[in-house]
Design a protein around this motif. Structure first.
Motif, PDB file in Angstrom:
ATOM      1  N   ALA A   1     -81.624 -50.442 -33.075  1.00 21.24           N
ATOM      2  CA  ALA A   1     -83.088 -50.454 -33.212  1.00 21.24           C
ATOM      3  C   ALA A   1     -83.609 -51.893 -33.294  1.00 21.24           C
ATOM      4  O   ALA A   1     -84.635 -52.214 -32.703  1.00 21.24           O
ATOM      5  N   LEU A   2     -82.898 -52.752 -34.012  1.00 23.27           N
ATOM      6  CA  LEU A   2     -83.382 -54.125 -34.172  1.00 23.27           C
ATOM      7  C   LEU A   2     -83.216 -54.934 -32.892  1.00 23.27           C
ATOM      8  O   LEU A   2     -84.058 -55.753 -32.549  1.00 23.27           O
ATOM      9  N   THR A   3     -82.113 -54.707 -32.177  1.00 25.20           N
ATOM     10  CA  THR A   3     -81.807 -55.551 -31.020  1.00 25.20           C
ATOM     11  C   THR A   3     -82.309 -54.938 -29.720  1.00 25.20           C
ATOM     12  O   THR A   3     -82.334 -55.625 -28.693  1.00 25.20           O
ATOM     13  N   GLY A   4     -82.667 -53.654 -29.744  1.00 27.33           N
ATOM     14  CA  GLY A   4     -83.056 -52.991 -28.508  1.00 27.33           C
ATOM     15  C   GLY A   4     -81.859 -52.636 -27.654  1.00 27.33           C
ATOM     16  O   GLY A   4     -81.994 -52.135 -26.549  1.00 27.33           O
ATOM     17  N   LEU A   5     -80.668 -52.906 -28.185  1.00 24.94           N
ATOM     18  CA  LEU A   5     -79.456 -52.556 -27.444  1.00 24.94           C
ATOM     19  C   LEU A   5     -79.032 -51.148 -27.797  1.00 24.94           C
ATOM     20  O   LEU A   5     -79.405 -50.615 -28.823  1.00 24.94           O
ATOM     21  N   ASN A   6     -78.252 -50.580 -26.943  1.00 27.37           N
ATOM     22  CA  ASN A   6     -77.721 -49.257 -27.271  1.00 27.37           C
ATOM     23  C   ASN A   6     -76.255 -49.230 -26.886  1.00 27.37           C
ATOM     24  O   ASN A   6     -75.770 -48.318 -26.256  1.00 27.37           O
ATOM     25  N   GLN A   7     -75.581 -50.298 -27.282  1.00 30.23           N
ATOM     26  CA  GLN A   7     -74.216 -50.425 -26.782  1.00 30.23           C
ATOM     27  C   GLN A   7     -73.193 -49.713 -27.644  1.00 30.23           C
ATOM     28  O   GLN A   7     -72.042 -49.601 -27.259  1.00 30.23           O
ATOM     29  N   HIS A   8     -73.632 -49.207 -28.792  1.00 29.58           N
ATOM     30  CA  HIS A   8     -72.625 -48.657 -29.691  1.00 29.58           C
ATOM     31  C   HIS A   8     -72.456 -47.164 -29.590  1.00 29.58           C
ATOM     32  O   HIS A   8     -71.408 -46.664 -29.239  1.00 29.58           O
ATOM     33  N   THR A   9     -73.541 -46.476 -29.944  1.00 22.03           N
ATOM     34  CA  THR A   9     -73.396 -45.037 -30.105  1.00 22.03           C
ATOM     35  C   THR A   9     -73.474 -44.310 -28.757  1.00 22.03           C
ATOM     36  O   THR A   9     -72.776 -43.351 -28.538  1.00 22.03           O
ATOM     37  N   GLY A  10     -74.323 -44.824 -27.849  1.00 28.61           N
ATOM     38  CA  GLY A  10     -74.412 -44.268 -26.505  1.00 28.61           C
ATOM     39  C   GLY A  10     -74.591 -42.763 -26.549  1.00 28.61           C
ATOM     40  O   GLY A  10     -75.300 -42.232 -27.400  1.00 28.61           O
ATOM     41  N   ASN A  11     -73.972 -42.083 -25.636  1.00 27.92           N
ATOM     42  CA  ASN A  11     -74.104 -40.631 -25.585  1.00 27.92           C
ATOM     43  C   ASN A  11     -73.078 -39.934 -26.454  1.00 27.92           C
ATOM     44  O   ASN A  11     -73.219 -38.788 -26.786  1.00 27.92           O
ATOM     45  N   TRP A  12     -72.016 -40.611 -26.732  1.00 27.41           N
ATOM     46  CA  TRP A  12     -70.969 -39.981 -27.520  1.00 27.41           C
ATOM     47  C   TRP A  12     -70.903 -40.621 -28.892  1.00 27.41           C
ATOM     48  O   TRP A  12     -70.662 -41.801 -29.047  1.00 27.41           O
ATOM     49  N   ALA A  13     -71.170 -39.794 -29.886  1.00 30.84           N
ATOM     50  CA  ALA A  13     -71.132 -40.299 -31.259  1.00 30.84           C
ATOM     51  C   ALA A  13     -69.720 -40.794 -31.522  1.00 30.84           C
ATOM     52  O   ALA A  13     -68.753 -40.214 -31.051  1.00 30.84           O
ATOM     53  N   GLY A  14     -69.582 -41.857 -32.196  1.00 34.69           N
ATOM     54  CA  GLY A  14     -68.235 -42.336 -32.495  1.00 34.69           C
ATOM     55  C   GLY A  14     -68.261 -43.433 -33.518  1.00 34.69           C
ATOM     56  O   GLY A  14     -69.296 -44.015 -33.814  1.00 34.69           O
ATOM     57  N   LYS A  15     -67.116 -43.663 -34.026  1.00 32.62           N
ATOM     58  CA  LYS A  15     -66.978 -44.668 -35.059  1.00 32.62           C
ATOM     59  C   LYS A  15     -66.875 -46.032 -34.378  1.00 32.62           C
ATOM     60  O   LYS A  15     -66.191 -46.179 -33.373  1.00 32.62           O
ATOM     61  N   THR A  16     -67.570 -47.022 -34.941  1.00 27.62           N
ATOM     62  CA  THR A  16     -67.465 -48.375 -34.402  1.00 27.62           C
ATOM     63  C   THR A  16     -66.103 -48.940 -34.769  1.00 27.62           C
ATOM     64  O   THR A  16     -65.728 -48.939 -35.942  1.00 27.62           O
ATOM     65  N   VAL A  17     -65.362 -49.388 -33.763  1.00 31.91           N
ATOM     66  CA  VAL A  17     -64.047 -49.951 -34.048  1.00 31.91           C
ATOM     67  C   VAL A  17     -64.141 -51.472 -34.121  1.00 31.91           C
ATOM     68  O   VAL A  17     -63.761 -52.074 -35.118  1.00 31.91           O
ATOM     69  N   GLY A  18     -64.651 -52.084 -33.084  1.00 30.94           N
ATOM     70  CA  GLY A  18     -64.846 -53.535 -33.133  1.00 30.94           C
ATOM     71  C   GLY A  18     -66.182 -53.848 -33.760  1.00 30.94           C
ATOM     72  O   GLY A  18     -66.721 -53.065 -34.532  1.00 30.94           O
ATOM     73  N   SER A  19     -66.722 -54.991 -33.442  1.00 27.88           N
ATOM     74  CA  SER A  19     -68.051 -55.341 -33.925  1.00 27.88           C
ATOM     75  C   SER A  19     -68.906 -55.643 -32.714  1.00 27.88           C
ATOM     76  O   SER A  19     -68.388 -55.817 -31.631  1.00 27.88           O
ATOM     77  N   ALA A  20     -70.185 -55.711 -32.898  1.00 29.89           N
ATOM     78  CA  ALA A  20     -71.042 -56.119 -31.791  1.00 29.89           C
ATOM     79  C   ALA A  20     -71.978 -57.199 -32.290  1.00 29.89           C
ATOM     80  O   ALA A  20     -72.310 -57.248 -33.483  1.00 29.89           O
ATOM     81  N   ILE A  21     -72.378 -58.044 -31.389  1.00 25.89           N
ATOM     82  CA  ILE A  21     -73.270 -59.136 -31.740  1.00 25.89           C
ATOM     83  C   ILE A  21     -74.537 -58.981 -30.904  1.00 25.89           C
ATOM     84  O   ILE A  21     -74.452 -58.749 -29.696  1.00 25.89           O
ATOM     85  N   GLY A  22     -75.675 -59.041 -31.542  1.00 27.33           N
ATOM     86  CA  GLY A  22     -76.931 -58.905 -30.810  1.00 27.33           C
ATOM     87  C   GLY A  22     -77.946 -59.895 -31.358  1.00 27.33           C
ATOM     88  O   GLY A  22     -77.685 -60.611 -32.338  1.00 27.33           O
TER      89      GLY A  22
END
Ligand SMILES: Nc1nc2c(ncn2[C@@H]2O[C@H](COP(=O)(O)OP(=O)(O)OP(=O)(O)O)[C@@H](O)[C@H]2O)c(=O)[nH]1
Ligand SMILES: [Mg+2]
Length: 263
Positions: free
Chosen positions: A46-67
Motif C-alpha cells: 500500500a505504501l509503495t504502490g508495489l504488489n510484488q509480495h502477495t500477488g494472486n497467491w497468498a503466501g508467506k514472505t521468505v526473503g525481503s523486499a525493498i521499495g
C-alpha cells in the motif's frame, strides 16, 4: 565501517552493505517488522504502490523486499522483513529480520501487529523497543477486530508502551496517511519515542549490572549493552556471532524481489 567521509556518506555506505540501494542519500529508511501474517507486505504494498509480495497467491514472505515512497517531499526506502515471533529466533529468515533491526540502523522500525492477537504480537514489539527507541507500532486488522467485537484502547496502549501506536486496516488503506506522517515525524526526530524500559527480576538486574562493564566496550555504539547483557544471560550467543559478522563487514544481505512460497 569506513571512518572517512561525512556521517551521511557513512550512513549510505552502511545501508548499502545490506544490499539496499537508496533512491537518494537523504532517504529515510523504514524497517517493517512483525509476527508472520500480520499484514506487513500489505502495508508495504500500500505504501509503495508495489504488489510484488502477495500477488494472486497468498503466501508467506521468505526473503525481503525493498521499495520506495514519497511523503511531504521526502523520499523513503522501506524494507519488508520476513515475519518473526522473536528477535531471538534462529531460522535464516528470522535472522534477516533480527540483523536488520539490530544492525541496519533504520530511521524507524515499524512493528506491524494483529489487532485480533495483540498480546502475543506485543512480545516482538517489546523486544524491538529494547534494541532501539525509534519504534512505531501499527495495530493492523482493526476492521477484523471490530468485526469480532474486540476493542483496543490505542491511547492507553501508547501510554503504556511509550511509543506511537497507530490503528490501521492496511487492506482497505484506513489509517495509512496518518501512519506515513508518524513515520516521517519519528524519522526526522520531530517525535521522539521513549519506550518504557522493561525491568526484570532482582537477580537478573544484578547480573546485568555485573556484566555491563565487560559488555560496554565490546558493543557500545553498535548495540545497546543492556540488551546484549540480557541475551548473554539468556544463553544466546548468536547475537555476539552476528556482531562479529557485522564488525567484519559481512552483514546479512537483504534479498530483493518477490520471494514467496504457497502457504
Ligand atoms: N481483514 C484484513 N485483512 C488484512 C489486513 N491487512 C492484511 N490482511 C490480510 O492478511 C493476510 C496476510 O497479509 P500479508 O501482508 O501477507 O502478511 P505478512 O505480515 O506480510 O505475512 P508474512 O510475510 O508471512 O509474515 C492477507 O490475506 C492479507 O490480505 C487488514 O487490514 N484487514
Ligand atoms: Mg510478508
Amino acid at each position: 565501517m569506513s571512518s572517512t567521509g561525512s556521517p551521511r556518506e557513512a550512513h549510505v555506505a552502511h545501508i548499502e552493505r545490506f544490499g539496499i540501494q537508496l533512491q537518494t542519500p537523504d532517504d529515510l529508511i523504514i524497517g517493517l517488522a512483525g509476527n508472520p501474517n500480520t499484514g506487513k507486505s500489505t502495508v508495504f504494498n500500500a505504501l509503495t504502490g508495489l504488489n510484488q509480495h502477495t500477488g494472486n497467491w497468498a503466501g508467506k514472505t521468505v526473503g525481503s523486499a525493498i521499495g520506495h515512497f514519497h511523503h511531504q517531499q521526502r523520499s523513503f526506502t522501506i524494507v519488508d522483513l520476513p515475519g518473526t515471533y522473536s528477535l531471538l529466533s534462529q531460522s535464516a529468515d528470522e535472522q534477516v529480520a533480527r540483523d536488520f533491526v539490530c544492525f541496519g540502523n533504520p530511521h524507524v522500525t515499524l512493528v506491524v501487529t494483529d489487532a485480533t492477537n495483540l498480546e502475543r504480537n506485543l512480545n516482538l514489539a517489546l523486544q524491538v523497543m529494547e534494541v532501539t527507541d525509534r519504534v512505531v507500532v501499527a495495530v493492523n486488522l482493526m476492521d477484523e477486530a471490530k468485526r469480532k467485537g474486540i476493542r483496543i484502547d490505542i491511547d492507553k496502549l501508547q501510554a503504556e508502551l511509550g511509543v506511537p501506536v497507530m490503528p490501521i486496516a492496511a487492506r482497505s488503506g484506513t489509517g495509512l496517511a496518518e501512519l506515513k506522517e508518524m513515520l516521517l515525524q519519528v524519522a526526522i526526530g520531530a517525535v521522539n519515542p521513549t519506550p518504557k524500559p522493561l525491568t526484570y527480576s532482582e537477580e537478573v538486574e544484578r547480573t546485568v549490572a555485573a556484566l555491563l562493564p565487560q559488555v560496554e566496550p565490546l558493543v557500545a555504539g553498535v548495540l545497546r549493552p543492556r540488551w546484549v547483557a540480557l541475551r548473554l544471560i539468556d544463553g544466546d550467543d548468536s547475537v555476539l556471532a552476528a556482531l562479529v559478522r557485522y564488525t567484519e563487514e559481512r552483514p546479512t544481505v537483504i534479498q530483493t524481489g518477490k520471494v514467496v512460497v504457497p502457504s
